[in-house]
Design a protein around this motif. Structure first.
Motif, mmCIF file in Angstrom:
data_model
loop_
_atom_site.group_PDB
_atom_site.id
_atom_site.type_symbol
_atom_site.label_atom_id
_atom_site.label_comp_id
_atom_site.label_asym_id
_atom_site.label_seq_id
_atom_site.Cartn_x
_atom_site.Cartn_y
_atom_site.Cartn_z
ATOM 1 N N GLY A 138 11.386 4.402 -3.596
ATOM 2 C CA GLY A 138 10.321 5.396 -3.518
ATOM 3 C C GLY A 138 10.784 6.661 -2.830
ATOM 4 O O GLY A 138 10.527 7.782 -3.293
ATOM 5 N N ARG A 139 11.494 6.499 -1.740
ATOM 6 C CA ARG A 139 11.995 7.673 -1.019
ATOM 7 C C ARG A 139 13.080 8.379 -1.844
ATOM 8 O O ARG A 139 13.127 9.612 -1.904
ATOM 9 N N SER A 141 13.356 8.494 -5.012
ATOM 10 C CA SER A 141 12.826 9.123 -6.225
ATOM 11 C C SER A 141 12.563 10.607 -6.008
ATOM 12 O O SER A 141 12.778 11.431 -6.906
ATOM 13 N N ILE A 142 12.123 10.953 -4.815
ATOM 14 C CA ILE A 142 11.878 12.361 -4.489
ATOM 15 C C ILE A 142 13.200 13.085 -4.248
ATOM 16 O O ILE A 142 13.413 14.217 -4.709
ATOM 17 N N VAL A 173 2.417 11.359 -8.547
ATOM 18 C CA VAL A 173 2.897 10.002 -8.305
ATOM 19 C C VAL A 173 1.932 9.025 -8.961
ATOM 20 O O VAL A 173 0.739 9.016 -8.641
ATOM 21 N N VAL A 179 6.151 1.876 -3.579
ATOM 22 C CA VAL A 179 6.948 2.970 -4.137
ATOM 23 C C VAL A 179 6.182 4.283 -4.054
ATOM 24 O O VAL A 179 6.695 5.308 -3.587
ATOM 25 N N GLN A 182 5.695 5.675 -0.456
ATOM 26 C CA GLN A 182 6.940 6.205 0.108
ATOM 27 C C GLN A 182 7.348 7.509 -0.583
ATOM 28 O O GLN A 182 7.847 8.438 0.061
ATOM 29 N N ALA A 183 7.147 7.569 -1.904
ATOM 30 C CA ALA A 183 7.449 8.801 -2.634
ATOM 31 C C ALA A 183 6.558 9.940 -2.142
ATOM 32 O O ALA A 183 7.024 11.059 -1.896
ATOM 33 N N ILE A 236 6.574 10.845 -10.753
ATOM 34 C CA ILE A 236 7.175 9.589 -10.321
ATOM 35 C C ILE A 236 6.379 8.425 -10.899
ATOM 36 O O ILE A 236 5.160 8.350 -10.711
ATOM 37 N N GLY A 238 5.670 4.705 -10.445
ATOM 38 C CA GLY A 238 5.865 3.642 -9.467
ATOM 39 C C GLY A 238 4.884 2.508 -9.632
ATOM 40 O O GLY A 238 4.439 1.917 -8.647
#
Length: 366
Positions: A138-139, A141-142, A173, A179, A182-183, A236, A238
């Motif tokens: 998740g982190r 992805s950004i 998102v 995910v 966190q994104a 994103i 997720g």
């Protein structure tokens, strides 16, 4: 028990199934741990580290499989490993069977005990062995999405955080699980405007309570998604349905409504992806473009940050590995309900119904 840790051979996979600290916990309990030489190099752990922890170094992947009662890995076995797996051998790893019929049939044929990290489930519905990798992905992805928004790699040329006098980028998102949260956290930290969608109002209320004001929530529907993708710079995916294929929330026809250079990152690629145009890519060749939309669909995103990922994974898998090693799989699963839900294929029989549903098989599952 004899536990084997082979070197991961999937493309650009640098994680390893266990840290030296994890190995030490097993050897001090009088279990034997075999690890393939250089298996930990990509994560920053060396053969000497494992030897100091009590492991025995073996030269080949064939030796590791042949010597072990249980294999502890990170990613699903790939074709070169299928013939190495023995009947009654425990294989404890991420499988994501619903996304690969070939893998599923190979593991049925192997007569092994296949326990999937991603379906081990606590009473509250949480997936403890999936959470840390979902946090990493998740982190990431950004981090990756921000990079691929740059013009030299065919993105829109947008800086997510903007600058004074220029509005920040817009991030959509899909999914307010681990995910998605966190994104959203990472995107918000960069200063982007974030919209997070889900069909679970409880999750949306939670997000609304804990996130800053520039993270907004919206109920997920096809109508709302179609509206939001027209203005988003980074999208994103997720969404997770436990043990099953991900739903296709963005279809191919929707791409034409996105602005050229929009980046979409499908974190659900391991479960088949939540974009219709998703196809798994690697860190070696991570993106492709369809209708001027940049797709990032790397199937092992956390493999790019292997030290962080390996330590995080061992933190959560080790208690289960110890249970399996101490008690054997049958007793361990009988005494531990979350672990029992990780059983996917047992001695040639599928025991997790979502797998048969994914392939429309009529096989009865017990």
């Amino acid at each position: 028990m004899k536990i084997g840790i082979p070197k991961e051979i999937k493309n650009n996979e640098n994680r390893v199934g266990m840290t030296p600290a994890g190995v030490f916990e097993l050897t001090k309990r009088n279990h034997i741990v075999y690890i393939q030489t250089s298996a930990g190099f990509g994560s920053g752990f060396f053969d000497e580290d494992y030897q100091e922890a009590g492991a025995i170094i073996l030269n080949s992947i064939e030796e590791v499989y042949a010597s072990s009662d249980m294999i502890v890995k990170v990613k699903e076995p790939i074709q070169e490993e299928y013939q190495l797996i023995k009947p009654n051998q425990i294989v404890f790893t991420y499988f994501h069977f619903a996304s690969s019929e070939i893998l599923t049939k190979a593991m049925i044929k192997s007569d092994a005990i296949c326990i999937a990290y991603e379906t081990v489930e606590e009473a509250d519905g949480s997936l403890p062995l999936l959470i840390p990798m979902s946090e990493v992905a998740g982190r990431m992805s950004i981090q990756q999405g921000a990079k691929y928004l740059e013009k030299p790699i065919k993105g829109r040329g947008v800086l997510l955080g903007g600058v004074p006098g220029v509005p920040p980028g817009k991030v959509l998102v899909l999914g307010a699980g681990i995910v998605g949260i966190q994104a959203a956290k990472m995107a918000a930290g960069l200063g982007a405007h974030v919209t997070i969608m889900d069909i679970n109002m409880k999750q949306l209320r939670y997000v609304n309570d804990v996130m800053p004001n520039h993270v907004v929530t919206e109920f997920s529907s096809e109508y709302n998604i179609r509206k939001r993708i027209e203005e988003s710079d980074l999208i994103i995916g997720g969404v997770l349905i436990k043990g099953a294929k991900a739903p296709k929330l963005i279809t191919k026809d929707m791409l034409k409504n996105m602005r050229p250079g929009t980046v979409i990152v499908d974190v659900a690629v391991d479960q088949g992806g939540c974009f219709e145009t998703t196809k798994a890519t690697t860190h070696e060749d991570p993106t492709y473009i369809i209708d001027d939309v940049v797709h990032y669909c790397v199937a092992n995103m956390p493999g790019a940050v292997p030290y962080t990922s390996t330590v995080a994974l061992t933190n959560v898998t080790l208690p289960y590995v110890i249970k399996l090693a101490n008690d054997g799989w049958e007793k361990a699963c009988e005494n531990n309900v979350p672990l029992s839900k990780g059983l996917n294929i047992v001695k040639g029989k599928v025991v997790y119904k979502e797998i048969t549903e994914a392939f429309n098989w009529e096989t009865e599952v017990t």
